[in-house]
Design an enzyme around this catalytic site. Sequence first.
Site, short mmCIF file in Angstrom:
data_model
loop_
_atom_site.label_atom_id
_atom_site.label_comp_id
_atom_site.label_asym_id
_atom_site.label_seq_id
_atom_site.Cartn_x
_atom_site.Cartn_y
_atom_site.Cartn_z
N CYS A 81 -8.06 8.65 -8.68
CA CYS A 81 -6.70 8.64 -9.23
C CYS A 81 -6.42 7.59 -10.31
CB CYS A 81 -5.70 8.46 -8.10
SG CYS A 81 -5.80 9.70 -6.80
N HIS A 138 0.87 4.50 -9.61
CA HIS A 138 -0.48 4.14 -9.17
C HIS A 138 -1.25 3.27 -10.17
CE1 HIS A 138 -3.88 5.74 -6.35
NE2 HIS A 138 -3.37 4.60 -5.94
#
Length: 510
Positions: A81, A138
């Site tokens: 990610c 993130h």
Amino acid sequence: MRRPTGLSLAFLLLIGTQFLSGTVLSATESSGDPPNIVVILADDLGWNAVGYHNAKFKTPHIDSIVRDGVELDRFYVAPMCSPTRAGLMTGRYPIRYGLARAVIPPYRDFGLPTDETTLPEALETLGYQHRGIFGKWHLGHRRSKWHPLMRGFSHFHGHYNGAIDYFDLTREGERDWQLDFSPSEEQGYATGLIATAAASWIREVAEADTPFFCYIPFNAPHSPFQAPEDAIKAFESLKVPAHRKEPTRRQIYAGMIWEMDKGIGQVLEAIKDSGEETNTIVLFCSDNGGVGNIRENNDPLRGSKLTVYEGGIRVPAAIKWPKRLPAGQKLKQVCGYIDVMPTLLSAAINLKQPKTNHPLDGIDLLAGLTKPTEAEQRTEFDRPWFSYHGQSGEGSEHLAVIDDGWKLKVNGPRFVNIKQLTGDVHKVELFRLADDPTESRNLVSKHPRIRDRLGKQLAEYRSLQPSESVLPYAVGKDGFVAPSKWQLDSKQPNLRIGTSPFDSRLDGRE
């Protein structure tokens, strides 16, 4: 002329100089009004989990982007990610600034370095006043300097961490749902909340006489595997065995993708309703391959998320821009996440040039897409492509380079030089992707010269990682207690939302 195959200083300067010198203007200098830009990022969506690859999964709105635009058939990302998001935001390989090794877990005090120019920062200098992010960030959540509003966005609605609970919006037992700098008490299913907020924002800002940038990084279909009951029931046919009472992970996963696709439909409808559809770029992709514990997730590609086999790094992707790109094309050349920023900046340039703090690694895909023949496209996109991760530390790393139809993959301790390619410690594989896209035939023993040529490129790429890099995934987990509502370590009480991220008054604040 073929681009150099190594990451030599000349090669790095060539890419950066080509972009910063303004040569990309040739593709768009007469395009008129700069386009609106919408980037939609799925999370852990497998190659074979979209309708246009596999009819068992229902993704009519994702399929429509492919149908109405250009399918990016060989679109590559990082195998996890945070690195993909970092490369997408900077146009640079995240190994350069220490964000390639691992994702940023909840307990990590690390983020996208503030000297990296982000896509929204550059777009602001080109007149994009409205720059919204809806969904999963993130890229750093411990300090304010890493907050989306400090990295070029003018509006944030979503969550800092990955893997939040879709219904109670928590991570590590604390709610992680944010609106700009403040925790939000909004309730609902995360995917639906993200889509509704993004669609509403698009309708609102489209009324302004300026282009907008909307970044929609969904958390779906990343674990935890959770979906509304009606979405789960819609995929009863995927339950194996059929008489099983509880829904299977694959069934829930399909329902999560369906919910995300419905949300994408909301966004596309908002763009259409705004009257700006013709001059709006919509780019869709996944941040990495699908997980390996769901049947046929990445078929026929080998591997899954957290590997540098094709199943971990080659993902479904497409781009549409009705004003410039004819519908129904398929780009078969290698491209990927680091190309997003230079491509979108090229489209946004209107006789102006953005400035970035560092040369970019990515290239302008529009320049290749406008070439009349596939042979000319091939020349435009000719360059080596690198992949890496080392979640567990330098004792076991995964690296790969793709160049000239070949792919070298190396697993083992930190890779330093080609002498390691002939020992017993590293697993070395060489594939002729042009003939073997499923990586079924290891040809390393038959082509030592190709192995060594690609190995030199890979060693040079691996050497780029600085000493200050994100730590291996598990470090710091023991004893961690999440802050209340994931509040930042410090606030920015005097921050003027929308202020230029290059304003010196904001430099260095935490």
